[in-house]
Design a protein around this motif. Structure first.
Motif, PDB file in Angstrom:
ATOM      1  N   LEU A 138       0.954  -0.977   0.346  1.00 38.79           N
ATOM      2  CA  LEU A 138       0.363  -0.018  -0.143  1.00 38.79           C
ATOM      3  C   LEU A 138       0.682   1.489  -0.005  1.00 38.79           C
ATOM      4  O   LEU A 138       0.364   1.897  -0.736  1.00 38.79           O
ATOM      5  CB  LEU A 138      -0.999   0.041   0.992  1.00 38.79           C
ATOM      6  CG  LEU A 138      -2.369   1.041   1.469  1.00 38.79           C
ATOM      7  CD1 LEU A 138      -2.599   1.307   0.312  1.00 38.79           C
ATOM      8  CD2 LEU A 138      -2.380   1.583   3.214  1.00 38.79           C
ATOM      9  N   ARG A 139       1.852   1.077   1.253  1.00 38.13           N
ATOM     10  CA  ARG A 139       2.699   2.387   0.753  1.00 38.13           C
ATOM     11  C   ARG A 139       3.515   2.773  -0.175  1.00 38.13           C
ATOM     12  O   ARG A 139       3.606   3.854  -0.525  1.00 38.13           O
ATOM     13  CB  ARG A 139       3.557   2.047   2.243  1.00 38.13           C
ATOM     14  CG  ARG A 139       3.235   2.118   2.967  1.00 38.13           C
ATOM     15  CD  ARG A 139       4.015   1.973   4.565  1.00 38.13           C
ATOM     16  NE  ARG A 139       4.705   2.812   5.223  1.00 38.13           N
ATOM     17  CZ  ARG A 139       5.538   3.114   5.731  1.00 38.13           C
ATOM     18  NH1 ARG A 139       5.372   1.298   6.809  1.00 38.13           N
ATOM     19  NH2 ARG A 139       6.298   3.824   6.268  1.00 38.13           N
ATOM     20  N   ALA A 140       3.973   1.303  -0.897  1.00 43.14           N
ATOM     21  CA  ALA A 140       4.561   1.459  -2.659  1.00 43.14           C
ATOM     22  C   ALA A 140       4.213   1.767  -2.750  1.00 43.14           C
ATOM     23  O   ALA A 140       4.126   3.299  -3.967  1.00 43.14           O
ATOM     24  CB  ALA A 140       4.983  -0.087  -2.570  1.00 43.14           C
ATOM     25  N   CYS A 141       2.249   1.721  -2.981  1.00 41.95           N
ATOM     26  CA  CYS A 141       1.774   2.252  -4.533  1.00 41.95           C
ATOM     27  C   CYS A 141       1.438   3.384  -4.244  1.00 41.95           C
ATOM     28  O   CYS A 141       1.209   4.497  -5.564  1.00 41.95           O
ATOM     29  CB  CYS A 141       0.817   1.180  -4.619  1.00 41.95           C
ATOM     30  SG  CYS A 141       1.100  -0.517  -4.667  1.00 41.95           S
ATOM     31  N   ASN A 142       1.559   4.026  -3.307  1.00 37.07           N
ATOM     32  CA  ASN A 142       1.027   5.224  -3.075  1.00 37.07           C
ATOM     33  C   ASN A 142       2.592   5.978  -3.395  1.00 37.07           C
ATOM     34  O   ASN A 142       1.925   7.407  -3.857  1.00 37.07           O
ATOM     35  CB  ASN A 142       0.403   5.766  -1.759  1.00 37.07           C
ATOM     36  CG  ASN A 142      -1.063   5.752  -1.040  1.00 37.07           C
ATOM     37  OD1 ASN A 142      -1.950   5.197  -1.985  1.00 37.07           O
ATOM     38  ND2 ASN A 142      -1.184   4.971   0.008  1.00 37.07           N
ATOM     39  N   TYR A 143       3.233   5.810  -3.280  1.00 37.93           N
ATOM     40  CA  TYR A 143       4.099   6.357  -3.407  1.00 37.93           C
ATOM     41  C   TYR A 143       4.272   6.717  -5.218  1.00 37.93           C
ATOM     42  O   TYR A 143       4.654   7.789  -5.324  1.00 37.93           O
ATOM     43  CB  TYR A 143       5.737   5.791  -2.817  1.00 37.93           C
ATOM     44  CG  TYR A 143       6.735   6.302  -3.539  1.00 37.93           C
ATOM     45  CD1 TYR A 143       7.456   7.532  -2.474  1.00 37.93           C
ATOM     46  CD2 TYR A 143       7.822   5.697  -5.119  1.00 37.93           C
ATOM     47  CE1 TYR A 143       8.697   7.908  -3.158  1.00 37.93           C
ATOM     48  CE2 TYR A 143       8.920   6.177  -4.721  1.00 37.93           C
ATOM     49  CZ  TYR A 143       9.979   7.306  -3.961  1.00 37.93           C
ATOM     50  OH  TYR A 143      10.707   8.397  -4.664  1.00 37.93           O
ATOM     51  N   LEU A 144       4.405   5.160  -5.902  1.00 36.21           N
ATOM     52  CA  LEU A 144       4.159   4.832  -7.066  1.00 36.21           C
ATOM     53  C   LEU A 144       3.424   6.100  -7.684  1.00 36.21           C
ATOM     54  O   LEU A 144       3.956   6.617  -8.956  1.00 36.21           O
ATOM     55  CB  LEU A 144       4.669   4.076  -7.444  1.00 36.21           C
ATOM     56  CG  LEU A 144       5.430   2.989  -7.702  1.00 36.21           C
ATOM     57  CD1 LEU A 144       5.550   1.688  -7.413  1.00 36.21           C
ATOM     58  CD2 LEU A 144       7.142   3.737  -7.980  1.00 36.21           C
ATOM     59  N   ILE A 145       2.480   5.958  -7.702  1.00 39.99           N
ATOM     60  CA  ILE A 145       1.253   7.335  -8.362  1.00 39.99           C
ATOM     61  C   ILE A 145       1.839   8.682  -7.783  1.00 39.99           C
ATOM     62  O   ILE A 145       1.320   9.103  -8.637  1.00 39.99           O
ATOM     63  CB  ILE A 145      -0.591   7.324  -7.527  1.00 39.99           C
ATOM     64  CG1 ILE A 145      -0.958   5.219  -7.754  1.00 39.99           C
ATOM     65  CG2 ILE A 145      -1.425   8.046  -7.700  1.00 39.99           C
ATOM     66  CD1 ILE A 145      -2.313   5.489  -7.149  1.00 39.99           C
ATOM     67  N   GLN A 146       2.473   9.161  -7.237  1.00 39.90           N
ATOM     68  CA  GLN A 146       2.217  10.190  -7.403  1.00 39.90           C
ATOM     69  C   GLN A 146       3.841  10.245  -7.562  1.00 39.90           C
ATOM     70  O   GLN A 146       4.236  11.632  -8.045  1.00 39.90           O
ATOM     71  CB  GLN A 146       3.075  10.999  -5.615  1.00 39.90           C
ATOM     72  CG  GLN A 146       1.675  10.432  -4.685  1.00 39.90           C
ATOM     73  CD  GLN A 146       1.725  11.190  -3.440  1.00 39.90           C
ATOM     74  OE1 GLN A 146       2.502  12.058  -2.951  1.00 39.90           O
ATOM     75  NE2 GLN A 146       1.545  10.302  -2.447  1.00 39.90           N
ATOM     76  N   ARG A 147       4.563   9.507  -8.210  1.00 40.08           N
ATOM     77  CA  ARG A 147       5.906  10.116  -8.737  1.00 40.08           C
ATOM     78  C   ARG A 147       5.351  10.257 -10.709  1.00 40.08           C
ATOM     79  O   ARG A 147       4.450  10.187 -11.062  1.00 40.08           O
ATOM     80  CB  ARG A 147       6.759   8.542  -9.478  1.00 40.08           C
ATOM     81  CG  ARG A 147       7.555   8.572  -7.919  1.00 40.08           C
ATOM     82  CD  ARG A 147       8.505   7.273  -8.382  1.00 40.08           C
ATOM     83  NE  ARG A 147       9.141   7.651  -8.660  1.00 40.08           N
ATOM     84  CZ  ARG A 147      10.789   8.366  -8.355  1.00 40.08           C
ATOM     85  NH1 ARG A 147      11.004   8.347  -7.059  1.00 40.08           N
ATOM     86  NH2 ARG A 147      11.339   8.504  -9.682  1.00 40.08           N
ATOM     87  N   LYS A 148       6.692  11.362 -10.842  1.00 38.51           N
ATOM     88  CA  LYS A 148       6.521  11.955 -12.458  1.00 38.51           C
ATOM     89  C   LYS A 148       6.903  11.707 -13.633  1.00 38.51           C
ATOM     90  O   LYS A 148       8.237  11.815 -13.641  1.00 38.51           O
ATOM     91  CB  LYS A 148       6.292  13.294 -12.097  1.00 38.51           C
ATOM     92  CG  LYS A 148       5.262  14.606 -11.219  1.00 38.51           C
ATOM     93  CD  LYS A 148       5.269  15.344 -11.252  1.00 38.51           C
ATOM     94  CE  LYS A 148       4.127  16.348 -10.726  1.00 38.51           C
ATOM     95  NZ  LYS A 148       4.396  17.745 -10.311  1.00 38.51           N
ATOM     96  N   GLN A 149       6.163  10.238 -13.563  1.00 42.77           N
ATOM     97  CA  GLN A 149       7.679   9.402 -14.560  1.00 42.77           C
ATOM     98  C   GLN A 149       6.218   8.409 -15.291  1.00 42.77           C
ATOM     99  O   GLN A 149       5.239   8.171 -15.683  1.00 42.77           O
ATOM    100  CB  GLN A 149       8.569   8.350 -14.250  1.00 42.77           C
ATOM    101  CG  GLN A 149       9.444   9.259 -12.883  1.00 42.77           C
ATOM    102  CD  GLN A 149      10.769   7.816 -12.883  1.00 42.77           C
ATOM    103  OE1 GLN A 149      10.456   6.628 -13.532  1.00 42.77           O
ATOM    104  NE2 GLN A 149      11.672   8.597 -12.047  1.00 42.77           N
ATOM    105  N   SER A 150       7.035   8.070 -16.356  1.00 43.17           N
ATOM    106  CA  SER A 150       5.963   7.556 -17.623  1.00 43.17           C
ATOM    107  C   SER A 150       7.063   7.371 -18.672  1.00 43.17           C
ATOM    108  O   SER A 150       8.165   7.897 -19.226  1.00 43.17           O
ATOM    109  CB  SER A 150       5.322   8.442 -18.474  1.00 43.17           C
ATOM    110  OG  SER A 150       5.882   9.412 -19.324  1.00 43.17           O
ATOM    111  N   PHE A 151       5.728   6.144 -19.456  1.00 47.77           N
ATOM    112  CA  PHE A 151       7.095   5.577 -20.819  1.00 47.77           C
ATOM    113  C   PHE A 151       6.847   6.117 -22.071  1.00 47.77           C
ATOM    114  O   PHE A 151       4.795   6.283 -22.206  1.00 47.77           O
ATOM    115  CB  PHE A 151       6.555   4.185 -20.597  1.00 47.77           C
ATOM    116  CG  PHE A 151       7.825   3.375 -19.672  1.00 47.77           C
ATOM    117  CD1 PHE A 151       8.898   4.100 -19.079  1.00 47.77           C
ATOM    118  CD2 PHE A 151       7.438   2.663 -18.883  1.00 47.77           C
ATOM    119  CE1 PHE A 151       9.613   2.908 -18.115  1.00 47.77           C
ATOM    120  CE2 PHE A 151       7.700   1.529 -17.534  1.00 47.77           C
ATOM    121  CZ  PHE A 151       9.307   1.712 -17.415  1.00 47.77           C
ATOM    122  N   LYS A 152       7.473   6.433 -23.157  1.00 47.06           N
ATOM    123  CA  LYS A 152       6.666   6.932 -24.439  1.00 47.06           C
ATOM    124  C   LYS A 152       5.746   6.055 -25.455  1.00 47.06           C
ATOM    125  O   LYS A 152       6.909   5.060 -25.257  1.00 47.06           O
ATOM    126  CB  LYS A 152       7.815   7.823 -24.516  1.00 47.06           C
ATOM    127  CG  LYS A 152       8.140   9.263 -24.539  1.00 47.06           C
ATOM    128  CD  LYS A 152       9.555   9.824 -25.107  1.00 47.06           C
ATOM    129  CE  LYS A 152       9.847  11.299 -24.272  1.00 47.06           C
ATOM    130  NZ  LYS A 152      10.991  11.598 -25.074  1.00 47.06           N
TER     131      LYS A 152
END
Length: 275
Positions: A138-152
């Motif tokens: 849960l804590r890891a998922c919350n962290y990742l959702i807020q990261r501004k990264q994306s695959f083109k």
């Protein structure tokens, strides 16, 4: 693309932060004759005082690193400041006619915490129970959702619905798939299911496709409906795996009582070289 492990990043930041000089500010005094300036390590996003006889001003229109504190006679109160990066700073503030200090330079170590999830958690062994494991996910998922990264180019569009992969992260023994659904149509999208499978690429006209469903260990923030003009991001946690070049991952999005169905193919290169 660099590979990183979530807990390694957090541990590095923790060590770096603690290596700096720690400054503890218990009480900050101010009055109505002079401005007391507080300089923070990141731009101020929000500043709140607990009593009307204390005023903390900062630039709300343009990001700045400092705020000004003034006070009128009265009881002690508190000051809460949140930086742009989510770091939280809290102080007792009091009134004093004669001030011995007018400028405070706040260090990162003075933060009492962060409003965003913190993944600095102990390593979870195989013997840990399911509750502890779920809490970590849960804590890891919350962290990742807020990261501004994306695959083109990892996206698929159909009838105003866009399905995309924003990130694939390897941590411990799991792969985290950050999936985004964007609804730009005029109709709500009722989600029937979103499945992740491994598919063998077709070779020749007579070869049939084999698709093996991958059961998630944990799913975070999966909606049942995406309203018009709404964007939703969710995370699927799967046991780690790698793929040969004749296989790929398929993300299948299916609409409940509708035909706006999408399939997004993800090359083995993304799976074998996650973040």
């Amino acid at each position: 693309m660099k590979r990183y492990i979530l807990t390694s990043i957090i541990s590095f930041v923790f060590v770096l932060t603690n290596a700096q000089e720690k400054i503890i500010l218990d009480t900050i005094y101010a009055n109505d004759q002079k401005n007391v300036a507080l300089f923070f390590p990141e731009p101020i996003r929000q500043g709140i005082t607990g009593s009307h006889n204390f005023i903390f001003t900062y630039n709300r229109d343009k990001e700045q690193y400092f705020g000004l504190l003034q006070a009128t006679p009265g009881k002690e109160s508190n000051l809460l400041v949140i930086n742009k990066n989510g770091a939280i700073f809290s102080y007792i503030v009091g009134y004093k006619e004669q001030l011995s200090k007018l400028n405070y330079f706040i260090s990162t170590n003075s933060s009492i915490g962060n409003e965003k999830p913190n993944l600095d958690v102990p390593t979870i062994s195989k013997e840990d129970n399911g509750v502890s494991k779920s809490n970590y996910y849960l804590r890891a998922c919350n962290y990742l959702i807020q990261r501004k990264q994306s695959f083109k180019n990892l996206q698929k569009r159909y009838e105003g619905i866009e399905l995309s992969i924003k990130n694939i992260v390897f941590d411990k023994e799991e792969l985290y798939f950050v999936v985004q659904i964007k609804n730009t149509s005029t109709l709500d999208y009722d989600l029937n299911f979103l499945d992740i499978s491994i598919q063998t690429k077709q070779k020749g006209k007579k070869k049939s496709l084999q698709r093996i469903y991958q059961k998630p260990l944990f799913i975070h923030n999966r909606p049942t409906r995406i309203a018009e003009n709404e964007t939703v991001r969710m995370v699927y946690v799967l046991p780690k795996f790698s793929l040969s070049n004749d296989r790929r991952v398929v993300i299948e999005l299916n609409e409940n009582n509708g035909e706006r169905n999408l399939e997004l193919n993800v090359s083995h290169k993304y799976i074998n070289n996650p973040n």
